[in-house]
Design an enzyme around this catalytic site. Structure first.
Site, PDB file in Angstrom:
ATOM      1  N   TYR A  56      12.993 -51.934 -36.265  1.00  0.00           N
ATOM      2  CA  TYR A  56      11.747 -51.923 -35.500  1.00  0.00           C
ATOM      3  C   TYR A  56      11.740 -50.698 -34.583  1.00  0.00           C
ATOM      4  O   TYR A  56      12.778 -50.333 -34.016  1.00  0.00           O
ATOM      5  CB  TYR A  56      11.614 -53.208 -34.680  1.00  0.00           C
ATOM      6  CG  TYR A  56      10.224 -53.425 -34.148  1.00  0.00           C
ATOM      7  CD1 TYR A  56       9.188 -53.783 -34.997  1.00  0.00           C
ATOM      8  CD2 TYR A  56       9.934 -53.243 -32.799  1.00  0.00           C
ATOM      9  CE1 TYR A  56       7.903 -53.962 -34.523  1.00  0.00           C
ATOM     10  CE2 TYR A  56       8.645 -53.412 -32.314  1.00  0.00           C
ATOM     11  CZ  TYR A  56       7.631 -53.775 -33.180  1.00  0.00           C
ATOM     12  OH  TYR A  56       6.352 -53.938 -32.710  1.00  0.00           O
ATOM     13  N   SER A  95      15.153 -52.947 -42.867  1.00  0.00           N
ATOM     14  CA  SER A  95      13.704 -52.752 -42.865  1.00  0.00           C
ATOM     15  C   SER A  95      13.169 -52.878 -41.437  1.00  0.00           C
ATOM     16  O   SER A  95      13.929 -53.131 -40.503  1.00  0.00           O
ATOM     17  CB  SER A  95      13.040 -53.738 -43.822  1.00  0.00           C
ATOM     18  OG  SER A  95      11.677 -53.426 -44.008  1.00  0.00           O
ATOM     19  N   ILE A 145      16.327 -57.027 -40.834  1.00  0.00           N
ATOM     20  CA  ILE A 145      15.009 -56.452 -40.566  1.00  0.00           C
ATOM     21  C   ILE A 145      14.691 -56.516 -39.079  1.00  0.00           C
ATOM     22  O   ILE A 145      15.260 -57.331 -38.349  1.00  0.00           O
ATOM     23  CB  ILE A 145      13.930 -57.204 -41.399  1.00  0.00           C
ATOM     24  CG1 ILE A 145      12.572 -56.477 -41.359  1.00  0.00           C
ATOM     25  CG2 ILE A 145      13.775 -58.653 -40.944  1.00  0.00           C
ATOM     26  CD1 ILE A 145      11.565 -56.995 -42.379  1.00  0.00           C
ATOM     27  N   CYS A 146      13.799 -55.614 -38.646  1.00  0.00           N
ATOM     28  CA  CYS A 146      13.259 -55.641 -37.288  1.00  0.00           C
ATOM     29  C   CYS A 146      14.344 -55.272 -36.267  1.00  0.00           C
ATOM     30  O   CYS A 146      14.936 -54.195 -36.354  1.00  0.00           O
ATOM     31  CB  CYS A 146      12.628 -57.015 -37.022  1.00  0.00           C
ATOM     32  SG  CYS A 146      11.605 -57.124 -35.547  1.00  0.00           S
ATOM     33  N   CYS A 147      14.648 -56.150 -35.318  1.00  0.00           N
ATOM     34  CA  CYS A 147      15.686 -55.867 -34.329  1.00  0.00           C
ATOM     35  C   CYS A 147      17.096 -56.137 -34.854  1.00  0.00           C
ATOM     36  O   CYS A 147      18.087 -55.665 -34.292  1.00  0.00           O
ATOM     37  CB  CYS A 147      15.462 -56.677 -33.055  1.00  0.00           C
ATOM     38  SG  CYS A 147      15.552 -58.476 -33.302  1.00  0.00           S
TER      39      CYS A 147
END
Length: 391
Positions: free
Chosen positions: A128, A156, A106-108
């Site tokens: 992200y 995600s 998720i994210c980075c």
């Protein structure tokens, strides 16, 4: 461990995004998974983002030969970079992929770790927003889905999508029925990505000098996602947030056995004044209710007409049972809502009545936190934070 129990590895590092890590840990454990939180640092304690400290179950270096049904990487910086540069973790994730088991990020982390390691070639993936270009450069097809599944890889976007992401992982491990069961317990948002709202009655201006001074108590069995969402979002807003532990230890084990670390013991700040005292829920709410010093602080807060709030079981166990909801509308967790003397607003996700704010469950914690930001700083600032965290 039951034969059907799935095993999950969540690695953490200094600079890991704590809300993502904690929401993944707690949601997957609620789903029945045996989750191991492993530090890639040389010690189990890590300094996550926003001044939040976490304690892992073990060091990654001690479990590199272990097999997991799922490895899931949280984001945050510099934590995402540290995960990317951890060769033992890279080897574990690549073997996971080769063996046909689940990986998620998720994210980075989709771009920095999975992408850099060559696992996203030809796959649809998300991340992200500021990492989407980097994601595309790894030969992935970058998409703006809140959660994206492609084969045995799930990705995600950020803190505000973490519960949806984690529910998806529960479904991948255990099926839709179990995922729906967990989702209903958490009260996941029915309209993720839409502008957050809350119910307000008897509108009152929440006052502070210079910077809001906010106390977030935690106790054994406090609901971890609710606690960390409050601290994470309010510190992003630049409020001065103090995490205070009930009892004699700064380290607290939450309701889903995530290990949190307070800034101080409650005893150290019992005589201080705060612009807001706000309580997470879980079974820790009963410990709050039996803490005379905390109840005294809340009574003084109410007498001074200063804001206080609670989520999940705290509105009932702490506020209702101590007369702190007299003539106030409130909401709480469905399992205890029948104990509210006024049940007219129990289906509302966040309720503000004058200086009292209440909410329902881990799935409403981001909206609850953003409503607090709005009351102190205005809606524009809160919407900026909502956008930045992908609420």
């Amino acid at each position: 461990m039951a034969p059907s129990t799935k095993t999950v590895l969540i690695p953490i590092a200094h600079g890991t995004e704590p809300l993502e890590a904690v929401a993944m840990i707690t949601t997957l454990r609620r789903g029945g998974a045996d989750v191991t939180v492993a530090s890639v640092e040389t010690q189990v304690g890590v300094d996550a983002c926003h001044g939040i400290k976490m304690v892992a179950d073990t060091l990654l270096s001690d479990i590199t030969d272990s097999i997991f049904d799922l490895i899931v990487l949280p984001g945050g910086l510099p934590g995402g970079e540290t995960l990317k540069n951890c060769k033992p973790l890279e080897n574990m994730v690549k073997k996971q992929d080769t063996d046909g088991r689940l990986n998620a990020a998720i994210c980075c982390a989709p771009a920095l770790a999975l992408g850099t390691w060559g696992l996203l070639q030809g796959k649809k993936a998300t991340g992200y927003p500021v990492f989407m270009e980097k994601l595309a450069s790894t030969c992935a097809t970058a998409v703006e889905s809140r959660v994206q599944i492609d084969g045995r890889i799930v990705t995600s976007r950020g803190p505000g999508t973490t519960i949806e992401f984690s529910i998806t992982l529960v479904e991948q491990l255990y099926g839709k029925e179990k995922a729906d069961e967990v989702s209903s317990i958490l009260l996941v948002r029915p309209n993720p990505g839409e502008e957050y709202t809350f119910t307000e009655l008897n509108k009152t201006e929440w006052l502070f000098e210079d910077t809001p001074q906010i106390l977030v108590p935690i106790a054994e069995d406090s609901e971890e996602t609710e606690a960390i969402a409050l601290v994470d979002i309010l510190r992003r807003a630049k409020a001065n947030v103090v995490i205070a532990a009930i009892g004699n230890s700064l380290e607290v084990v939450g309701s889903c056995e995530a290990k949190l670390v307070a800034d101080v013991l409650l005893d150290e700040v019992a005589e201080k004044s705060f612009d807001l005292i706000v309580l997470p829920g879980g079974n820790g709410a009963q410990r709050f209710a039996s803490c005379e010093k905390l109840v005294n602080m809340l009574n003084k807060q109410a007498e001074a007409n200063k804001p206080y709030g609670g989520i999940c079981k705290s509105p009932v166990y702490v506020f209702e049972h101590n007369g702190l909801l007299k003539d106030k509308k409130a909401t709480t967790h469905p399992r205890v809502s029948n104990e509210l003397s006024d049940q007219s607003h129990i289906d509302h996700r966040v309720v503000v009545d004058g200086n009292v704010i209440t909410s329902r469950a881990p799935g409403t914690a981001m909206e609850f936190s953003l409503a607090i930001v709005e009351k102190f700083y205005g809606r524009e600032k809160a919407l900026q934070l909502a956008k930045a965290t992908l609420v």
